[in-house]
Design a protein around this motif. Sequence first.
Motif, PDB file in Angstrom:
ATOM      1  N   ARG A 252       0.838  -1.206   0.000  1.00  0.00           N
ATOM      2  CA  ARG A 252       0.000   0.000   0.000  1.00  0.00           C
ATOM      3  C   ARG A 252       0.875   1.258   0.000  1.00  0.00           C
ATOM      4  O   ARG A 252       0.606   2.225  -0.714  1.00  0.00           O
ATOM      5  CB  ARG A 252      -0.927  -0.007   1.210  1.00  0.00           C
ATOM      6  CG  ARG A 252      -1.840   1.212   1.302  1.00  0.00           C
ATOM      7  CD  ARG A 252      -2.682   1.162   2.561  1.00  0.00           C
ATOM      8  NE  ARG A 252      -3.728   0.167   2.452  1.00  0.00           N
ATOM      9  CZ  ARG A 252      -4.937   0.395   1.939  1.00  0.00           C
ATOM     10  NH1 ARG A 252      -5.249   1.611   1.484  1.00  0.00           N
ATOM     11  NH2 ARG A 252      -5.842  -0.561   1.895  1.00  0.00           N
ATOM     12  N   GLU A 253       1.944   1.234   0.790  1.00  0.00           N
ATOM     13  CA  GLU A 253       2.857   2.380   0.832  1.00  0.00           C
ATOM     14  C   GLU A 253       3.574   2.538  -0.507  1.00  0.00           C
ATOM     15  O   GLU A 253       3.740   3.656  -1.005  1.00  0.00           O
ATOM     16  CB  GLU A 253       3.869   2.169   1.957  1.00  0.00           C
ATOM     17  CG  GLU A 253       4.843   3.329   2.129  1.00  0.00           C
ATOM     18  CD  GLU A 253       5.776   3.118   3.302  1.00  0.00           C
ATOM     19  OE1 GLU A 253       6.784   3.857   3.384  1.00  0.00           O
ATOM     20  OE2 GLU A 253       5.515   2.220   4.127  1.00  0.00           O
ATOM     21  N   ARG A 254       3.957   1.407  -1.113  1.00  0.00           N
ATOM     22  CA  ARG A 254       4.703   1.450  -2.375  1.00  0.00           C
ATOM     23  C   ARG A 254       3.824   1.948  -3.520  1.00  0.00           C
ATOM     24  O   ARG A 254       4.282   2.702  -4.391  1.00  0.00           O
ATOM     25  CB  ARG A 254       5.229   0.043  -2.678  1.00  0.00           C
ATOM     26  CG  ARG A 254       6.277  -0.042  -3.764  1.00  0.00           C
ATOM     27  CD  ARG A 254       6.744  -1.477  -3.939  1.00  0.00           C
ATOM     28  NE  ARG A 254       7.934  -1.558  -4.775  1.00  0.00           N
ATOM     29  CZ  ARG A 254       9.175  -1.538  -4.315  1.00  0.00           C
ATOM     30  NH1 ARG A 254       9.386  -1.442  -3.020  1.00  0.00           N
ATOM     31  NH2 ARG A 254      10.193  -1.606  -5.139  1.00  0.00           N
ATOM     32  N   LEU A 255       2.560   1.518  -3.539  1.00  0.00           N
ATOM     33  CA  LEU A 255       1.660   1.834  -4.642  1.00  0.00           C
ATOM     34  C   LEU A 255       0.867   3.124  -4.421  1.00  0.00           C
ATOM     35  O   LEU A 255       0.257   3.643  -5.361  1.00  0.00           O
ATOM     36  CB  LEU A 255       0.669   0.680  -4.850  1.00  0.00           C
ATOM     37  CG  LEU A 255       1.226  -0.609  -5.433  1.00  0.00           C
ATOM     38  CD1 LEU A 255       0.278  -1.782  -5.166  1.00  0.00           C
ATOM     39  CD2 LEU A 255       1.477  -0.448  -6.924  1.00  0.00           C
ATOM     40  N   ALA A 256       0.828   3.599  -3.167  1.00  0.00           N
ATOM     41  CA  ALA A 256       0.003   4.749  -2.787  1.00  0.00           C
ATOM     42  C   ALA A 256      -1.478   4.475  -3.018  1.00  0.00           C
ATOM     43  O   ALA A 256      -2.262   5.391  -3.291  1.00  0.00           O
ATOM     44  CB  ALA A 256       0.445   6.005  -3.533  1.00  0.00           C
TER      45      ALA A 256
END
Length: 340
Positions: A252-256
């Motif tokens: 989730r953090e990587r893909l926003a």
Amino acid sequence: MVEAGRHLLAGLELAVREVNEAGGIVGRPLELVVRDTAGDPQRAAAAVDELARLGVAALAGEYHSVVARAAAARADALGLPFLCSSAVLDALTEQPTEWVARLAPAQSHGWRIYADFLLDAGHSRIAVAAEPTVYWASGAGILRDHLAPRGGTVLELDMRALAPTAVCDELVDHRATALLLLVGSPEPAVPIVRSVRRDRRLAEIMIGAPAGQPEFAEWAKLLGDDGAAVPFLRYLPERLTPLGARVGAALRERLAEAPSFVAFEGYDTVAVLADVLRSHGTDRARIAESWPRVAVDGTRGQIRFSRTPGISVWQWAWPPVQVVDRDPAEPDRFRILHVG
């Protein structure tokens, strides 16, 4: 396809980073060499040839079933191990092969679960808006074969010949209670959904998309409220494993944005290959020979490969399968409607 590829790559890259942060493969870093197939079978075959020449130990990835079939055929011919992440077409190779393994469930498995969902929901007169590809034809055949003995009928609408508004007329004429989108997204899936949603004669019809088009954020962005309540297949458990929860937060953090099931498939692909490389080294033949001995804890459960009747590759039988949709009250939230 671009959004699916982005999620798949995010999962692959995250897993590679974690492998290397933990010391790599017997002290050596794991390198991910990426080539974009662009949804084109010929480009896929050329990419496999190039990667084989570069000396890669194994091939990973691919989302699009028809493209994966081209990659699998070339990998089999070259003797290059291929762990397919996301493609579901049953006949991934024409003949049984020792070189190819797959994480995603076979189309016949998932789409039968979807057919059971349709029957349980009271739908027996099904229309499919279909494009003429091997993948969509295979899906329509699976639905027809599974529904017919249970009193269901499948009407196939050829999207080469029909405009979205004409689809509405066909649905009314045949008194269909469900329309399944066996077509690409956003075109022509999005215009079809808009036309059906705006036709007062079809206020009660269910729109479905077994191939998973509504999984991705672009679907909700383009369709808004019209994109909710469109059931699709999703290859996630009701609850992720502790590893899955941790990976989900990192993705989730990587893909926003919320990671799709495709991102988890990407992560699990590298988790399996890293385990195999640690145990068997980089020799291609030894990697392929290891498929039946794999036992890896993935984000969605323990991964093992077996020979499954009717499937030509080593298969994880089976990843978890759900039928879900976007909640009309909150389109960014998914509702689980049926579990296979």
